[in-house]
Structures are given as C-alpha cells and as structure tokens.
Design an enzyme around this catalytic site. Structure first.
Site, mmCIF file in Angstrom:
data_model
loop_
_atom_site.group_PDB
_atom_site.id
_atom_site.type_symbol
_atom_site.label_atom_id
_atom_site.label_comp_id
_atom_site.label_asym_id
_atom_site.label_seq_id
_atom_site.Cartn_x
_atom_site.Cartn_y
_atom_site.Cartn_z
ATOM 1 N N SER A 1 38.279 31.181 33.187
ATOM 2 C CA SER A 1 39.533 31.350 33.942
ATOM 3 C C SER A 1 40.095 30.032 34.459
ATOM 4 O O SER A 1 41.123 30.026 35.129
ATOM 5 C CB SER A 1 39.304 32.265 35.150
ATOM 6 N N THR B 1 40.359 32.102 39.533
ATOM 7 C CA THR B 1 40.939 30.838 39.970
ATOM 8 C C THR B 1 40.040 30.175 40.996
ATOM 9 O O THR B 1 39.576 30.835 41.926
ATOM 10 C CB THR B 1 42.313 31.107 40.625
ATOM 11 N N THR C 1 43.530 26.784 37.632
ATOM 12 C CA THR C 1 43.360 28.025 36.883
ATOM 13 C C THR C 1 43.937 27.912 35.472
ATOM 14 O O THR C 1 44.797 27.065 35.222
ATOM 15 C CB THR C 1 44.081 29.186 37.616
ATOM 16 N N ARG D 1 54.439 31.608 31.116
ATOM 17 C CA ARG D 1 54.222 32.179 32.452
ATOM 18 C C ARG D 1 53.492 31.176 33.358
ATOM 19 O O ARG D 1 52.515 30.549 32.960
ATOM 20 C CB ARG D 1 53.397 33.465 32.332
ATOM 21 N N THR E 1 43.727 33.852 45.109
ATOM 22 C CA THR E 1 43.333 34.193 43.751
ATOM 23 C C THR E 1 43.808 35.620 43.473
ATOM 24 O O THR E 1 44.099 36.363 44.394
ATOM 25 C CB THR E 1 41.807 34.072 43.565
ATOM 26 N N GLY E 2 43.883 35.961 42.216
ATOM 27 C CA GLY E 2 44.329 37.300 41.861
ATOM 28 C C GLY E 2 45.685 37.283 41.180
ATOM 29 O O GLY E 2 46.095 36.246 40.650
HETATM 30 N N1 ASP Z 1 46.182 33.567 40.570
HETATM 31 C C1 ASP Z 1 46.020 33.276 39.173
HETATM 32 C C2 ASP Z 1 47.336 33.451 38.483
HETATM 33 O O1 ASP Z 1 48.037 34.396 38.775
HETATM 34 C C3 ASP Z 1 45.034 34.127 38.478
HETATM 35 C C4 ASP Z 1 43.690 34.288 39.085
HETATM 36 O O2 ASP Z 1 43.454 34.048 40.254
HETATM 37 O O3 ASP Z 1 42.815 34.639 38.346
HETATM 38 O O4 ASP Z 1 47.616 32.691 37.596
#
Ligand code: ASP
Length: 318
Positions: free
Chosen positions: A79, A181, A199, A209, A232-233
C-alpha cells in the site's frame, strides 16, 4: 495526559549592557520533552527507526522520513511505495506529503517511478516555492534533483493486479488490501512536531486519482502550537471533511486527541454512507497526548517512545 514531564521554563531579561537588574520569570509548562512517534497501523520497526534518530537529536521531520523510507522500500507492503498495488491501468502512482514545525509543507502526488515520494515531498518543500507537484512534473523534478528512476511494479503486485483484472471490480475491503497508508506524526527533543504521510493510494483506483494522503489538511496537518494529525482509509471521505486540519483545530479548541479524532469521524459518518468504508485518524498534541479514532473496528496504530513500542487498538464509531 500520559507520561508527560513537567519542567520549568525560565527566561531571563538580560541586564547585559543596559544596566537592568536581572529579572527571572518562571512558568510551568506541561510539555513533554520525551521523543514520541505515533503512526497509523502496525509499524513498530519503522517507529523504532524514527525514535532512534530522535534520540540521537535528529529533528522530527528528518526522523520521520527515515522511518517512512523503510516502509516505502519494502516490497511486501503493498500500500506504500515500491511494491504498491497499481491503478486499474497497471501503473503504480504514489502520493506523499510532509509538514514541519515551522508550517512548511511539501507534497508529491500521482508520481510514477520514484521509490521515495516522502523524500521528494521534502525536496519540493525545500527547493521550490510551491507545495504540491504532481504527475509528470513531480517525476521530472525528482529526476532533475538526484532521484533515481525505479520500476515500482513488483511481480507480487503485478500478479495481484492480474488477478483483480479477472473481475475488475472496485470494492475496497475494510482494513485490509486497500488501506495501509503510513501516516507518522512525531515530537522531537526540542518539542517540535512534524508529520509525514506516504501511500500508493487505493488499489486499482482510476488512473489519475489522488487521495487525501498528499493533501495538506486532509491526510496530514501540523500546527506546532497545537499538535498534528494524520489519516488513513478512504481518502475521499477525508478530503471532503478536511479531516486532519479539523482534528488539529478541534484540539486547539480544547478537545483531547482522541476526542478530536472522534469528532472528525462523526462528521464523516453523519453525512456519508460509511457502512463499507474505513477511515482512521491518529493525533498527537503539543503536551504529548495522543489518540485515535476510526469509522470501523480494526484500526490499529503504533505508539513508540523510550521504553515503549506498542500497537494499540483504536476505538471506532461502529
Ligand atoms: N488514504 C489513502 C488514499 O485514499 C488510502 C489508504 O489509507 O489506504 O489514498
């Protein structure tokens, strides 16, 4: 408030050369001078690298960069950085940002072929009048500034992509596969706070994106007077609520790090359908308090200081 050390801050209005009687003013401050590292997910080894650097007197941002570079170089972390999962066209594109105690910030986003976007973000901060460079421009700047070109798609990530292509469905899975991330916030021996976030973004995202992670205020925010937060997320949720900035502002207004993260999560949950998505925040205050909160159960974070390196379970809305 945990493990913070009170110390006496003194300053002397000097008499040298102006004939005044020395006047000592003292004020107790509730600020920890123990280096402290807080990172999204399980990053004990990474935090140890950062803590060791802080103990040697490194400033928070450079110590953070040392830690995050280890994650970026790890092909098994799919990731972040080298070995990250590609977008739906098969390209690995990376996002990262840094912010230091002076409020200086740098960000590289949608960048290809550069193994350490966290260092690139710092170079952008230091060598340009801008905050964000993206895509081909970020890559060109990196190559012109001594970064090497690296093929970031590992056989493992290629195989995962080829398996995904069989169905080609974009369906983030809570807590795994799409979310890892590395967001790190830290306080150094001078009680200065900095942060970094890196990330490869959501796996199999649409080409082009960009998520929250390289956006100052969304994936990361630092105000050395108050504290720092990182996320994160699902980045879209963090972007729409400018989450990390919000967490820091809530701490400024008196919330603890955990309360501030909880309120930032509440803002998301109140407005958006969150049953299948994860967002997690971690925060660190100027007094050395830390906390986290997430939409879903399962979000973990790592807290590291001298004599302590542990992975903690975040509380969550659901
Ligand atoms: N926050 C990150 C993103 O949207 C993804 C992640 O945390 O895994 O790119």
């Amino acid at each position: 408030m945990r493990n913070r050390r009170h110390f006496l801050s003194q300053f002397v209005l000097g008499s040298v050369g102006i004939g005044l009687t020395p006047l000592t003013c003292s004020k107790e401050k509730s600020v920890s001078n123990e280096p402290l590292v807080v990172t999204t997910w399980n990053h004990k080894e990474t935090n140890k690298i950062t803590l060791d650097a802080l103990n040697k007197g490194e400033n928070a941002l450079d110590a953070i960069i040392l830690g995050i570079r280890k994650v970026e170089a790890d092909p098994n972390d799919m990731s972040v950085g080298y070995g990250g999962r590609p977008d739906r066209d098969g390209h690995v594109t990376l996002d990262a940002c840094v912010m230091n105690h002076k409020g200086e910030a740098g960000s590289a986003c949608f960048v290809r072929d550069i193994k350490h976007p966290i260092s690139l973000a710092k170079a952008i901060m230091e060598k340009t009048p801008h905050v964000i460079l993206s895509g081909k421009g970020a890559r060109k700047f990196a190559l012109e500034n001594g970064f090497n070109e690296t093929d970031l798609l590992t056989p493992q990530a290629k195989k995962a992509y080829e398996d995904w292509l069989k169905e080609g469905k974009y369906k983030p899975i809570i807590n795994i596969e799409n979310h890892d991330t590395v967001g790190m916030i830290s306080m150094d021996k001078n009680q200065n706070i900095s942060g970094g976030c890196s990330t490869s973004g959501m796996a199999y995202k649409i080409h082009g994106r960009v998520g929250d992670s390289p956006i100052i205020g969304a994936g990361l925010f630092v105000d050395n007077d108050v504290g720092a937060a990182t996320a994160t997320g699902v980045g879209e949720m963090v972007l729409k609520t400018l989450g990390s900035f919000l967490v820091v502002e809530l701490m400024r207004n008196g919330k603890t790090p955990t309360e501030a993260c909880e309120e930032a999560v509440n803002r998301i949950v109140k407005k958006y359908d969150c049953k299948d998505i994860q967002v997690g925040y971690v925060a660190l205050s100027k007094s050395g308090e830390y906390g986290a909160y997430a939409v879903q159960p399962g979000f973990i974070y790592t807290v590291t200081k001298n004599g302590r390196n542990e992975v903690l379970q975040s509380k969550s809305y659901y």
